[in-house]
Motif scaffolding. Structure first.
Motif, PDB file in Angstrom:
ATOM      1  N   VAL A 113       9.616 -13.689  -0.693  1.00 23.68           N
ATOM      2  CA  VAL A 113       8.364 -14.418  -0.873  1.00 23.68           C
ATOM      3  C   VAL A 113       7.340 -13.865   0.107  1.00 23.68           C
ATOM      4  O   VAL A 113       7.656 -13.694   1.292  1.00 23.68           O
ATOM      5  CB  VAL A 113       8.567 -15.927  -0.616  1.00 23.68           C
ATOM      6  N   CYS A 114       6.142 -13.566  -0.389  1.00 18.76           N
ATOM      7  CA  CYS A 114       5.094 -13.119   0.538  1.00 18.76           C
ATOM      8  C   CYS A 114       3.713 -13.461  -0.007  1.00 18.76           C
ATOM      9  O   CYS A 114       3.537 -13.604  -1.207  1.00 18.76           O
ATOM     10  CB  CYS A 114       5.213 -11.629   0.823  1.00 18.76           C
ATOM     11  N   PRO A 115       2.745 -13.624   0.879  1.00 15.97           N
ATOM     12  CA  PRO A 115       1.384 -13.900   0.413  1.00 15.97           C
ATOM     13  C   PRO A 115       0.799 -12.671  -0.284  1.00 15.97           C
ATOM     14  O   PRO A 115       1.206 -11.543  -0.019  1.00 15.97           O
ATOM     15  CB  PRO A 115       0.617 -14.220   1.700  1.00 15.97           C
ATOM     16  N   VAL A 116      -0.147 -12.906  -1.172  1.00 16.09           N
ATOM     17  CA  VAL A 116      -0.683 -11.826  -2.001  1.00 16.09           C
ATOM     18  C   VAL A 116      -1.798 -11.062  -1.294  1.00 16.09           C
ATOM     19  O   VAL A 116      -2.181  -9.989  -1.730  1.00 16.09           O
ATOM     20  CB  VAL A 116      -1.183 -12.404  -3.349  1.00 16.09           C
ATOM     21  N   ASP A 117      -2.286 -11.588  -0.164  1.00 21.92           N
ATOM     22  CA  ASP A 117      -3.536 -11.026   0.342  1.00 21.92           C
ATOM     23  C   ASP A 117      -3.514 -10.164   1.591  1.00 21.92           C
ATOM     24  O   ASP A 117      -4.565  -9.702   1.996  1.00 21.92           O
ATOM     25  CB  ASP A 117      -4.586 -12.142   0.508  1.00 21.92           C
ATOM     26  N   PRO A 118      -2.360  -9.876   2.230  1.00 20.82           N
ATOM     27  CA  PRO A 118      -2.491  -8.914   3.331  1.00 20.82           C
ATOM     28  C   PRO A 118      -2.724  -7.491   2.801  1.00 20.82           C
ATOM     29  O   PRO A 118      -2.331  -7.169   1.680  1.00 20.82           O
ATOM     30  CB  PRO A 118      -1.157  -9.008   4.066  1.00 20.82           C
ATOM     31  N   TYR A 119      -3.381  -6.718   3.609  1.00 18.36           N
ATOM     32  CA  TYR A 119      -3.659  -5.326   3.249  1.00 18.36           C
ATOM     33  C   TYR A 119      -2.611  -4.467   3.925  1.00 18.36           C
ATOM     34  O   TYR A 119      -2.549  -4.407   5.151  1.00 18.36           O
ATOM     35  CB  TYR A 119      -5.055  -4.951   3.733  1.00 18.36           C
ATOM     36  N   VAL A 120      -1.759  -3.845   3.121  1.00 17.10           N
ATOM     37  CA  VAL A 120      -0.575  -3.167   3.667  1.00 17.10           C
ATOM     38  C   VAL A 120      -0.385  -1.810   3.011  1.00 17.10           C
ATOM     39  O   VAL A 120      -0.968  -1.513   1.963  1.00 17.10           O
ATOM     40  CB  VAL A 120       0.685  -4.027   3.401  1.00 17.10           C
TER      41      VAL A 120
END
Lengths: 440, 440
Positions: A113-120
């Motif tokens: 599960v992870c948030p959709v909005d970090p820039y990676v």
């Protein structure tokens, strides 16, 4: 790899690109290698498939984001729709039930599960894979990602690991601290808690059944409104003894403000804009069809959209919220599952809208109580249905619809039309939907 | 008092408010006491009538400004139309012939000529009256206004008077100097030549007949294109011996750049805009229907119009010209004698326009070769004429016009309609005009 992307609510910190119905993750702002622009959600979806073409991606989100997700990702991505917001534990439980009962995922499989909005970057997705593998190994019930802090941020919770190893037991969790406390945590080897974690599906379903009263996905979905709000951290993380943290040292940026977002942009200009050589550290994002000219500015972001125009010192851009809240605004642009609409003009007695339908798509069959409408097709071909009467249409055709009449348009090719709404009480809520026989 | 206001050509130094067809003097930017906004030309016209309610005002201008002048000043102001640009002497000669032959002004009456665009107070108009009286007295053939210099400007020619008196003979004229030279002129008591002067009408007509071959106004107008370009300074001022200068020390500002224009604005914001208290010396002029938000800016002008968005350091705003020239642009907004139009949307296959007609006004009766048009009336009542067929129209009515058909709309009340143009080759030049029987 099973990935659940948590697609959060609307935000106003990136106004005028984000608004009540357009969350920041749907803004197409990152230039791709082929010259197109993609959004955060498109970027992350593409990055996941690049690392694992077989990945099963599920977006956990609210109903109002479904149109935008379908528009941007197509039909392949799974969507677990939260009927209403009930904090993170019910949302993750619902997504787990969706994976088990709708997508028939094996209970032994790991889920990340992870948030959709970090820039990676790509290394992030390699790390997600390892996180899933570690959860699958069964050495812990929950494996968190601990992000190596770039600075003593007040925005994140902190995880204090037992050791400096790549994977270790968790010694303690710390709430969002002030800057000084954050610095002391970091000296102790603490890591950011970015809300990224992995578990075996069965583990989460057991937890869900333990804490929530439901039989299966259908049942949980139907009774979702009755659930209490409870955070995943409180319900699960803080109580779990078999918990590990995996260190991540790659690129991980939260693009929550204009300042951080523009840092991640490859180009200084998106859209039609000019600036002179007296400008420094200026970013222009122009979504409208007239040019922007910037002269002699420094450390400024300019953003023009159908909703408004922001001109902000980059450092000041994080203080916009109270101002944006004063702007009580008509939604001027929205992506729908069938295409998009843009408000061109607003008058007390009517509104003019440009409607763009993607090839093969159609609007809902619907009627309005308090407004007449006139469609003038400006390009493309398709069919309209008005009170059951089907008619082929092409550029130049005009369709008039009095209040109360049922209507839709079905695009054969991409189709654009100008819709003029006439009435004193125009509202997005004045809409009744009907089923349309498949034969149309 | 006879006043000829020289209304100069289009300018790009106030883009995006001024453009090829909208000169800076027509921008409604100055707040009046009743809360409305007026343009430079409206302000000056109002100021003249406040000093002399009987003043005969004539605007000397080109054909393309006529619609805007009628829209802003109504039918009372006289207009001397230059059929094409032939520099200042032919323009002033034409205006003089217009006064004599069309307005039947006595040859002995004084005429004051001044540019339409300086920003001035009431004392300026008192000075114009004195200038005219001095010309009428016959003590000189030409009486110039000499403006007391505010700084050693490189933008103006200088007049060196014979004495420091209010009225004196002219000792010399000096071309636009560099700053250092300007400063030395000022030390000698030089005054700015702002292009303001007075003469008896007969004097100017004699000069005109001496230098140009024509019989009367009609003849001069018809053969205007054949005239040589010649400046009034060269043809008249520099050769005249009986010439005086009258000193003027009141407010006189040339609002030619955003920097000077915003200095003359009473308010920091025109239109829908917000700024935070970290902004200083920021002006926002917003002509479009979405808000502007400014955060943490200093010494910046923001202007949003249908043509584009400017964000400029005030000092840098005078360097915009080469950038604006790169912007090869559709005219997005124009004031017409009958109202105004605004382009809402541009597509390869069509254009959407909002048309606003003032009560009692009508478009020309016209047709287009290469486009169909659809009108949807959104407010007001009136009549349309399509290929001779008259029809009453009101909000909600739709009128379709195929290419080639003749059409017009006549507003009874104020009337707004959305016009959708459909065709691959849409051009403002694709228009044939026809006469419309008065009986409609």
């Amino acid at each position: 790899m099973n990935i659940v992307l948590l697609s959060g609510g609307s935000g106003k910190r990136l106004w005028p690109l984000s608004n009540e119905i357009r969350s920041k993750q749907f803004i197409r702002i990152f230039k791709t290698e082929n010259g197109d622009y993609e959004s955060m959600v498109q970027r992350m979806y593409r990055q996941i498939l690049a690392v694992d073409a077989q990945a099963a991606v599920t977006i956990a989100t609210s109903r109002k984001q479904v149109s935008a997700i379908r528009n941007q990702l197509g039909d392949q991505a799974g969507i677990s729709i939260e009927p209403c917001r009930r904090d993170t534990f019910p949302a993750i439980a619902l997504a787990a039930a969706y994976l088990a009962d709708v997508r028939h995922t094996d209970w032994e499989e790991p889920v990340v599960v992870c948030p959709v909005d970090p820039y990676v970057g790509p290394e992030y997705f390699e790390a997600l894979k390892k996180l899933g593998d570690q959860a699958a190994s069964g050495r812990a019930n929950l494996v968190l990602m601990g992000i190596e802090p770039a600075y003593p941020s007040e925005k994140y919770g902190y995880i204090i690991p037992d050791s400096a190893g790549d994977i270790s037991r968790v010694s303690a969790f710390k709430e969002k601290p002030d800057e000084k406390t954050a610095a002391s945590y970091i000296r102790q080897g603490a890591l950011w808690n970015g809300g990224v974690f992995a578990f075996r599906l069965g583990y989460m379903l057991d937890k869900a059944h333990e804490l929530l009263d439901f039989t299966d996905y259908e049942d949980l979905f139907s009774n979702y409104e009755k659930l209490d709000k409870i955070s995943f951290d409180y319900a699960v993380v803080e109580k779990e003894k078999q918990i590990e943290v995996m260190r991540f040292g790659g690129q991980w940026k939260d693009l929550g403000t204009w300042n951080t977002l523009t840092e991640a942009m490859k180009e200084h200009v998106v859209g039609e804009a000019l600036m002179n050589d007296q400008c420094s550290n200026v970013h222009i994002i122009n979504e409208i069809n007239v040019p922007v000219l910037a002269l002699g500015l420094h450390d400024v972001v300019i953003c023009a959209s159908a909703d408004g125009i922001l001109v902000s010192d980059k450092g000041q851009s994080s203080y916009m919220k109270p101002f944006v809240e004063q702007i009580d605004q008509q939604i001027m642009f929205a992506e729908k599952s069938w295409g998009s609409f843009r408000v061109l003009d607003v008058e007390p007695s009517g509104m003019t809208i440009k409607v763009t339908l993607n090839a093969g798509h159609k609007m809902n069959y619907h009627s309005h109580k308090n407004r007449d409408e006139v469609w003038t097709v400006i390009s493309g071909t398709g069919k309209t249905v008005v009170d059951g009467v089907v008619r082929g249409v092409r550029a130049g055709d005009v369709i008039t619809m009095r209040a109360g009449c049922r209507h839709t348009v079905i695009a054969k090719t991409g189709l654009k039309l100008i819709e003029v709404q006439i009435g004193e009480e125009i509202s997005v809520d004045d809409k009744e939907k009907f089923s349309l026989e498949e034969s149309f």
